[in-house]
Scaffold this motif. Sequence first.
Motif, short mmCIF file in Angstrom:
data_model
loop_
_atom_site.label_atom_id
_atom_site.label_comp_id
_atom_site.label_asym_id
_atom_site.label_seq_id
_atom_site.Cartn_x
_atom_site.Cartn_y
_atom_site.Cartn_z
N LEU A 183 0.81 -1.21 0.00
CA LEU A 183 0.00 0.00 0.00
C LEU A 183 0.85 1.26 0.00
CD1 LEU A 183 -2.79 1.21 -0.01
CD2 LEU A 183 -2.87 0.98 2.47
N ASP A 184 1.98 1.27 0.74
CA ASP A 184 2.83 2.45 0.78
C ASP A 184 3.27 2.87 -0.62
OD1 ASP A 184 2.76 2.87 3.49
OD2 ASP A 184 4.53 1.66 3.91
N THR A 185 3.76 1.91 -1.38
CA THR A 185 4.25 2.21 -2.73
C THR A 185 3.13 2.74 -3.62
OG1 THR A 185 5.97 0.53 -2.58
CG2 THR A 185 5.32 1.23 -4.79
N TYR A 186 1.99 2.08 -3.60
CA TYR A 186 0.89 2.51 -4.47
C TYR A 186 0.36 3.87 -4.08
CZ TYR A 186 0.69 -1.98 -6.89
OH TYR A 186 0.99 -3.07 -7.68
N GLN A 187 0.28 4.17 -2.79
CA GLN A 187 -0.20 5.48 -2.38
C GLN A 187 0.81 6.58 -2.74
OE1 GLN A 187 -1.26 4.83 1.81
NE2 GLN A 187 -3.43 4.80 1.24
N ASN A 188 2.07 6.26 -2.64
CA ASN A 188 3.11 7.25 -2.99
C ASN A 188 3.16 7.54 -4.48
OD1 ASN A 188 3.92 7.60 -0.32
ND2 ASN A 188 5.48 5.98 -0.45
N GLN A 189 2.74 6.57 -5.29
CA GLN A 189 2.81 6.72 -6.74
C GLN A 189 1.43 6.98 -7.37
OE1 GLN A 189 4.73 3.16 -8.19
NE2 GLN A 189 6.71 3.69 -7.28
N ALA A 190 0.45 7.29 -6.56
CA ALA A 190 -0.91 7.50 -7.06
C ALA A 190 -0.97 8.62 -8.09
CB ALA A 190 -1.84 7.81 -5.89
N GLN A 191 -1.81 8.44 -9.11
CA GLN A 191 -1.93 9.40 -10.21
C GLN A 191 -3.22 10.20 -10.07
OE1 GLN A 191 0.48 9.77 -12.74
NE2 GLN A 191 1.61 8.44 -11.33
N ARG A 192 -3.09 11.53 -10.09
CA ARG A 192 -4.27 12.38 -10.05
C ARG A 192 -5.07 12.22 -11.34
NH1 ARG A 192 -5.70 13.95 -5.23
NH2 ARG A 192 -7.19 15.23 -6.41
N GLN A 193 -6.40 12.28 -11.22
CA GLN A 193 -7.25 12.20 -12.40
C GLN A 193 -7.35 13.56 -13.09
OE1 GLN A 193 -11.08 10.20 -12.09
NE2 GLN A 193 -10.49 9.34 -10.10
N SER A 194 -7.59 13.51 -14.40
CA SER A 194 -7.83 14.73 -15.17
C SER A 194 -9.32 14.98 -15.24
CB SER A 194 -7.26 14.59 -16.58
OG SER A 194 -7.69 15.65 -17.41
N ASP A 195 -9.79 16.02 -14.57
CA ASP A 195 -11.22 16.35 -14.60
C ASP A 195 -11.68 16.68 -16.02
OD1 ASP A 195 -11.44 15.94 -11.89
OD2 ASP A 195 -11.21 18.06 -11.37
N ALA A 196 -10.78 17.23 -16.84
CA ALA A 196 -11.13 17.60 -18.20
C ALA A 196 -11.48 16.38 -19.05
CB ALA A 196 -9.98 18.37 -18.85
N GLU A 197 -10.96 15.21 -18.68
CA GLU A 197 -11.21 13.99 -19.45
C GLU A 197 -12.32 13.14 -18.85
OE1 GLU A 197 -7.54 11.90 -19.72
OE2 GLU A 197 -6.48 13.55 -20.69
N ALA A 198 -12.93 13.62 -17.79
CA ALA A 198 -13.93 12.81 -17.07
C ALA A 198 -15.25 12.73 -17.83
CB ALA A 198 -14.17 13.41 -15.68
N THR A 199 -15.88 11.56 -17.74
CA THR A 199 -17.24 11.37 -18.22
C THR A 199 -18.06 10.79 -17.08
OG1 THR A 199 -16.72 9.18 -19.10
CG2 THR A 199 -16.59 11.02 -20.63
N TYR A 200 -19.38 11.01 -17.13
CA TYR A 200 -20.24 10.61 -16.03
C TYR A 200 -21.17 9.47 -16.45
CZ TYR A 200 -23.87 10.80 -12.45
OH TYR A 200 -24.76 10.46 -11.46
#
Length: 316
Positions: A183-200
């Motif tokens: 979990l430490d590694t994955y949380q440290n390397q987490a990628q922010r989402q692009s709101d501009a590319e989001a669909t609902y």
Amino acid sequence: MRIVFAGTPDFAAQHLQQLLDDSHQVVAVYTQPDRPAGRGKRPQPSAVKKLAIEHQLPVYQPESLKSGDAQSDLAALEPDVMVVVAYGLLLPQAVLDIPARGCLNVHGSLLPRWRGAAPIQRAIWAGDLESGVCIMQMEAGLDTGPVLHEQRCTISPDETSASLYHKLEDLGPKALTKVLADLDTYQNQAQRQSDAEATYAKKLTKQEGEIDWTQPAAFIERCVRAFNPWPMSWCQSDNLKAQQNTIKIHAAELVQGASNEKPGTIIRSTQEGIDVVTGDGVLRITSAQMPGKKAQPASTLVNGYSNVFGQGLELE
């Protein structure tokens, strides 16, 4: 880690089962209150609750997590992490802040595409070629948190929501296990989402299943697959003498050809299928369900309901 699990349907239960199989320390389970179901409309426990009881895990079923009492109950469990899979209740910021390592969500899409309630169905409905699951660090926004890990799969040309559901049901638990193991590694390397590319992925309604024959055949065919098993694509016929004249379309395919006939007109009825004119192209119905009956192949429908599926008749 001390894990609190929150989920409700069978999809969530598969993830809880994986945690138990991997000997994780699940200290409690949250699931929605029992809901009326079946012919008797008696309250029925969720799939997650049944599994939790089977393994003698404490079960919490608050109507909401917004109350101080509900939040105090969760805090008293001293969770290191909360795993949320198709829970169905909003987690306010006060709840997200309780676990020492935060809350993780397993979401059935390739975020930021298809945030929301019906990502599996919307991916097929839109004609996507790929889907998958994301393990996300939850935030107060709707599926907006950073993505820790994703697992992809293809969407086949004959994919239904039911078959894609089973693909993701297999991918999700494995992806969750992988993240929790480091979990430490994955949380440290987490990628922010692009709101501009989001669909609902808005929630499905029964009415959305009604077929509009003026739409292109390719779109209607995707709807048939996306809405199977619920709400099912459906149409009606004035030639069907029944109080409920709704015909549910279980399977259909595109065929070559065009016609100047009105959309909804049946131009060919054979053992292979029932060919219906659309706003652009021809759709062949290969399986449908008449009122009060089970789904039947086109060969049976043509023989048994010639007054409904005969050439020149119209579906509405």
